[in-house]
Design a protein around this motif. Structure first.
Motif, mmCIF file in Angstrom:
data_model
loop_
_atom_site.group_PDB
_atom_site.id
_atom_site.type_symbol
_atom_site.label_atom_id
_atom_site.label_comp_id
_atom_site.label_asym_id
_atom_site.label_seq_id
_atom_site.Cartn_x
_atom_site.Cartn_y
_atom_site.Cartn_z
ATOM 1 N N HIS A 1 -0.669 1.789 -7.344
ATOM 2 C CA HIS A 1 -1.558 2.856 -7.832
ATOM 3 C C HIS A 1 -0.785 4.033 -8.407
ATOM 4 O O HIS A 1 -1.205 5.178 -8.324
ATOM 5 C CB HIS A 1 -2.478 3.358 -6.703
ATOM 6 C CG HIS A 1 -3.297 2.263 -6.086
ATOM 7 N ND1 HIS A 1 -4.342 1.652 -6.740
ATOM 8 C CD2 HIS A 1 -3.195 1.661 -4.870
ATOM 9 C CE1 HIS A 1 -4.872 0.716 -5.955
ATOM 10 N NE2 HIS A 1 -4.191 0.694 -4.822
ATOM 11 N N LYS A 2 0.359 3.736 -8.983
ATOM 12 C CA LYS A 2 1.170 4.821 -9.545
ATOM 13 C C LYS A 2 2.099 4.259 -10.613
ATOM 14 O O LYS A 2 2.798 3.275 -10.389
ATOM 15 C CB LYS A 2 1.995 5.498 -8.446
ATOM 16 C CG LYS A 2 2.773 6.712 -8.934
ATOM 17 C CD LYS A 2 3.531 7.362 -7.785
ATOM 18 C CE LYS A 2 4.295 8.590 -8.245
ATOM 19 N NZ LYS A 2 5.065 9.213 -7.142
ATOM 20 N N GLU B 1 -3.653 3.386 -13.757
ATOM 21 C CA GLU B 1 -2.617 2.883 -12.846
ATOM 22 C C GLU B 1 -1.389 2.354 -13.576
ATOM 23 O O GLU B 1 -0.308 2.308 -13.004
ATOM 24 C CB GLU B 1 -3.210 1.793 -11.948
ATOM 25 C CG GLU B 1 -4.150 2.341 -10.882
ATOM 26 C CD GLU B 1 -4.881 1.250 -10.127
ATOM 27 O OE1 GLU B 1 -4.738 0.069 -10.520
ATOM 28 O OE2 GLU B 1 -5.595 1.569 -9.164
#
Length: 204
Positions: free
Chosen positions: A29-30, A61
């Motif tokens: 998620h990054k 994302e």
């Protein structure tokens, strides 16, 4: 490589590397995003807008920064690192097209569709010149992938049909030698068959 001779399609190899990178970024998620100096506006049809809104979290994302400015009107202010020189609108449009097409395939998750579409666009072109160092880095990254012998396109769980010209375009040196030996034997037999035939005609 230490285990033999390898012939690797650099475009497909790079696509596999990028695909797994984007999948991991979604799972974490990054992802790093490079901000644009001037946001790029684009519009969609009402049906495309619905799908875009659905996949917006996954786009974020992998590094996209997209905002809604009006119904079916958007602005791209950030793109994934490594997409320099590519049109942000073309990237998003390509991903959106694949996402709409993939809705009919229950096995193709949105995360897979986005990672694959982005990898296809960003991967180095076929025939791009690489230095020896760049080749070594590419091979090292490739063999650190979870599935280095299989391309990520077509079916998500791909069969051996779509490996890159053998496992990842790898030709076994012993197999190559065996093929050459067989060809040599065939030529040898053919030569002596012709010679024997000439001798037979000579004495008849």
């Amino acid at each position: 490589i230490s285990s033999g001779l390898a012939l690797i399609d650099q475009h497909k190899a790079h696509m596999r590397i990028l695909y797994e990178r984007y999948i991991k970024q979604q799972q974490a998620h990054k992802a790093p995003s490079q901000q644009m100096l001037f946001p790029e506006p684009f519009t969609t049809s009402p049906s495309e807008g619905i799908v875009l809104e659905q996949i917006m979290p996954q786009l974020k994302e992998v590094g996209f920064d997209i905002t809604t400015t009006a119904p079916n009107t958007y602005e791209i202010s950030g793109t994934p690192v490594g997409t320099e020189g590519l049109s942000p609108t073309a990237l998003v449009t390509s991903i959106l097209t694949d996402a709409i097409a993939g809705q009919a395939d229950a096995a193709a998750t949105i995360g897979h569709i986005i990672a694959l579409a982005l990898a296809r666009k960003v991967a180095m072109p076929v025939g791009q010149y690489l230095t020896t160092t760049e080749m070594s880095e590419l091979i090292g990254q490739l063999f650190s992938c979870e599935s280095p012998a299989i391309t990520p396109d077509n079916d998500y769980y791909q069969s051996r049909k779509n490996v890159l010209d053998a496992p990842l375009g790898v030709s076994n040196r012993q197999n190559a030698q065996y093929t050459l030996q067989n060809k040599s034997k065939s030529r040898y037999k053919s030569y002596f068959s012709r010679k024997k035939l000439r001798q037979t005609h000579k004495y008849t």
